[in-house]
Design a protein around this motif. Structure first.
Motif, PDB file in Angstrom:
ATOM      1  N   THR A 170       3.305  -2.346 -11.809  1.00  0.00           N
ATOM      2  CA  THR A 170       3.820  -3.405 -10.666  1.00  0.00           C
ATOM      3  C   THR A 170       3.952  -2.246  -9.323  1.00  0.00           C
ATOM      4  O   THR A 170       3.542  -2.662  -8.302  1.00  0.00           O
ATOM      5  CB  THR A 170       5.094  -4.082 -11.030  1.00  0.00           C
ATOM      6  N   GLN A 171       4.834  -1.228  -9.454  1.00  0.00           N
ATOM      7  CA  GLN A 171       4.855  -0.444  -8.418  1.00  0.00           C
ATOM      8  C   GLN A 171       3.393   0.112  -7.692  1.00  0.00           C
ATOM      9  O   GLN A 171       3.372   0.353  -6.512  1.00  0.00           O
ATOM     10  CB  GLN A 171       5.880   0.830  -9.050  1.00  0.00           C
ATOM     11  N   GLN A 173       0.612  -1.350  -7.986  1.00  0.00           N
ATOM     12  CA  GLN A 173      -0.082  -2.496  -7.421  1.00  0.00           C
ATOM     13  C   GLN A 173       0.639  -2.800  -5.873  1.00  0.00           C
ATOM     14  O   GLN A 173      -0.085  -3.098  -4.942  1.00  0.00           O
ATOM     15  CB  GLN A 173       0.031  -3.601  -8.099  1.00  0.00           C
ATOM     16  N   ARG A 174       2.075  -2.765  -5.905  1.00  0.00           N
ATOM     17  CA  ARG A 174       2.770  -2.808  -4.709  1.00  0.00           C
ATOM     18  C   ARG A 174       2.190  -1.811  -3.627  1.00  0.00           C
ATOM     19  O   ARG A 174       2.344  -2.016  -2.317  1.00  0.00           O
ATOM     20  CB  ARG A 174       4.117  -2.650  -4.978  1.00  0.00           C
ATOM     21  N   THR A 178       0.741  -2.275   0.010  1.00  0.00           N
ATOM     22  CA  THR A 178       1.236  -1.596   1.449  1.00  0.00           C
ATOM     23  C   THR A 178       0.230  -0.859   2.022  1.00  0.00           C
ATOM     24  O   THR A 178       0.147  -0.673   3.493  1.00  0.00           O
ATOM     25  CB  THR A 178       2.262  -0.655   1.046  1.00  0.00           C
TER      26      THR A 178
END
Length: 222
Positions: A170-171, A173-174, A178
């Motif tokens: 998830t990090q 993909q975040r 960004t």
């Protein structure tokens, strides 16, 4: 972009494309092992800097010229920029990565388009050149093709960081979300680069790749 061109771009920029991109970290493995990059923010800063001033800008610019040469049927121009990129590539590891991925993509394209008789699957290509030629042959919009090229490169480095730092999926993909703005900005700038503006500040990348050769254990090839 029509549906067919969009689907072709998604295929060309897909992480499942069998060109071996997953095997390379482009110096990230060394930077992470030596704790120069330790978290998502550090990885974001590194990728952003590469998009703004790094070697990937030159690769994308050469991809544009290969695309234009393919559309015009100008093989002389394509070969010129292919040799130009060979001479400009800093370091043996990066050169071999580019050529291996380019060879794999071009052979794949020739296998997918066997009815096209004037393509030689053994012709040597850097990855950016092969990508540009395939995008041109598949009539993908140029700007969208370069966005796909940069997004695919960014995704590959993030995936390396997810494994090495490590980061959660998830990090990762975040982080990719960004980086949409730097990718878009870099694409707009690269599309307007003249031939005499094809330069980069890539000494950090070169040092990272050279340092990678000295690591005791490695997951990646660069």
């Amino acid at each position: 972009m029509d549906s067919e061109a969009l689907l072709r771009l998604l295929q060309l920029a897909s992480p499942t494309l069998p060109v071996g991109a997953y095997a390379y970290s482009e110096g990230l493995e060394f930077l992470i092992q030596t704790e120069q990059i330790t978290n998502a923010a550090g990885l974001q800063n590194w990728i952003t800097a590469e998009l703004m001033v790094g070697a990937i800008r030159v690769d994308a610019a050469i991809g544009i010229r290969a695309y234009q040469g393919q559309v015009k049927g100008d093989l002389t121009s394509i070969r010129y920029w292919n040799h130009w990129l060979t001479a400009a590539r800093d370091g043996e590891a990066l050169r071999q990565q580019s050529l291996q991925m380019g060879r794999s993509l071009w052979q794949l394209f020739c296998d997918l388009e066997p009815e096209t008789q004037n393509f030689n699957p053994q012709e040597f290509h850097h990855f950016a050149v092969a990508f540009g030629r395939v995008a041109g042959a598949w009539q993908i919009d140029l700007e969208q093709a370069i966005l796909g090229f940069l997004q695919s490169w960014t995704s590959n480095l993030i995936n390396a960081g997810v494994k090495l730092i490590p980061l959660g999926q998830t990090q990762g993909q975040r982080l990719l979300l960004t980086l949409h703005q730097p990718i878009t900005q870099a694409c707009a700038e690269i599309l307007n680069l003249e031939d005499d503006q094809l330069d980069s500040c890539s000494w950090g990348l070169s040092l990272g790749v050279m340092g990678h050769e000295t690591l005791y254990s490695r997951l990646f090839r660069s």
